[in-house]
Motif scaffolding. Structure first.
Motif, PDB file in Angstrom:
ATOM      1  N   VAL A 116       0.855  -1.183   0.000  1.00 44.08           N
ATOM      2  CA  VAL A 116       0.000   0.000   0.000  1.00 44.08           C
ATOM      3  C   VAL A 116       0.892   1.234   0.000  1.00 44.08           C
ATOM      4  O   VAL A 116       1.820   1.339   0.802  1.00 44.08           O
ATOM      5  N   VAL A 117       0.601   2.155  -0.903  1.00 40.14           N
ATOM      6  CA  VAL A 117       1.253   3.459  -0.877  1.00 40.14           C
ATOM      7  C   VAL A 117       0.294   4.409  -0.172  1.00 40.14           C
ATOM      8  O   VAL A 117      -0.877   4.512  -0.546  1.00 40.14           O
ATOM      9  N   GLU A 118       0.802   5.063   0.852  1.00 42.16           N
ATOM     10  CA  GLU A 118      -0.002   6.019   1.623  1.00 42.16           C
ATOM     11  C   GLU A 118       0.511   7.418   1.346  1.00 42.16           C
ATOM     12  O   GLU A 118       1.712   7.654   1.306  1.00 42.16           O
ATOM     13  N   ILE A 119      -0.397   8.347   1.176  1.00 41.90           N
ATOM     14  CA  ILE A 119      -0.063   9.766   1.074  1.00 41.90           C
ATOM     15  C   ILE A 119      -0.790  10.450   2.220  1.00 41.90           C
ATOM     16  O   ILE A 119      -2.007  10.280   2.380  1.00 41.90           O
ATOM     17  N   GLY A 120      -0.039  11.176   3.033  1.00 38.67           N
ATOM     18  CA  GLY A 120      -0.648  11.790   4.197  1.00 38.67           C
ATOM     19  C   GLY A 120      -0.021  13.111   4.559  1.00 38.67           C
ATOM     20  O   GLY A 120       0.862  13.619   3.863  1.00 38.67           O
ATOM     21  N   ASN A 121      -0.493  13.652   5.667  1.00 38.55           N
ATOM     22  CA  ASN A 121       0.077  14.893   6.180  1.00 38.55           C
ATOM     23  C   ASN A 121       0.209  14.787   7.691  1.00 38.55           C
ATOM     24  O   ASN A 121      -0.383  13.913   8.312  1.00 38.55           O
ATOM     25  N   TYR A 122       1.014  15.664   8.229  1.00 32.52           N
ATOM     26  CA  TYR A 122       1.171  15.695   9.683  1.00 32.52           C
ATOM     27  C   TYR A 122       1.053  17.126  10.170  1.00 32.52           C
ATOM     28  O   TYR A 122       1.197  18.081   9.418  1.00 32.52           O
ATOM     29  N   ARG A 123       0.754  17.229  11.454  1.00 31.18           N
ATOM     30  CA  ARG A 123       0.583  18.544  12.089  1.00 31.18           C
ATOM     31  C   ARG A 123       1.240  18.485  13.462  1.00 31.18           C
ATOM     32  O   ARG A 123       0.972  17.576  14.239  1.00 31.18           O
ATOM     33  N   VAL A 124       2.097  19.440  13.724  1.00 34.10           N
ATOM     34  CA  VAL A 124       2.711  19.569  15.043  1.00 34.10           C
ATOM     35  C   VAL A 124       2.072  20.777  15.713  1.00 34.10           C
ATOM     36  O   VAL A 124       1.995  21.858  15.122  1.00 34.10           O
TER      37      VAL A 124
END
Length: 169
Positions: A114-122
């Motif tokens: 599975v290829v995942e595309i995501g984002n993160y927030r600090v």
């Protein structure tokens, strides 16, 4: 006439044999939404470990994983990745929290990768966003669960120019 009957019987026997010997392919049904839920649960667990500063128990990476981080050469192997994360967490201010969000998943036809595309927030202790970024991760199902085999992230923060670069201008 006996020859014609014999030829037909032999022909039918051969066709039956060929058809019955053909390997049967099982159709795998890949539930993209369920995979997205599974991957998000993995990301939530990883964020929890980051936020608890307890990276020792994480099971996110495969033993042979490679992680591509900003301003670092590729980090190869689960132990090296764990050490790099620990080093990063040593500079992660107390009270800061990270959250990972799965935006898209692109599973292989058999659902093994599975290829995942995501984002993160600090964010800080008041939940105010300090900075965000994006990432891509490749997961592979091993022993019944997904583990990350490759990942790469990019921060949305502007690049800090070094004093040397400032002097050149």
């Amino acid at each position: 006439m006996n020859n014609k009957i014999l030829n037909r019987v032999v022909f039918i026997a051969i066709v039956t044999l060929v058809v019955s010997c053909k390997p049967k392919t099982e159709e795998v049904i890949v539930d993209k939404e369920q995979i997205k839920i599974e991957i998000q649960a993995i990301e939530n667990k990883m964020a929890e470990l980051f936020n608890d500063r307890n990276i020792n128990s994480e099971e996110y990476y495969a033993k042979d994983a490679t992680s591509f981080s900003q301003n670092k050469p590729p980090i190869v192997g689960k132990l090296a990745i764990r050490k790099s994360i620990k080093d990063d967490l040593a500079n992660f201010p107390s009270g800061y929290q990270i959250a990972f969000v799965v935006n898209e998943v692109h599973p292989s036809n058999d659902g093994i990768q599975v290829v995942e595309i995501g984002n993160y927030r600090v964010s800080d202790s008041t939940s105010t966003a300090l900075y965000t970024g994006n990432f891509i991760a490749v997961f592979e199902k091993r022993e019944g669960k997904y583990v990350c085999i490759r990942d790469m992230s990019a921060s949305d923060r502007p690049r800090l120019e070094s004093k040397t670069e400032d002097k050149k201008e």
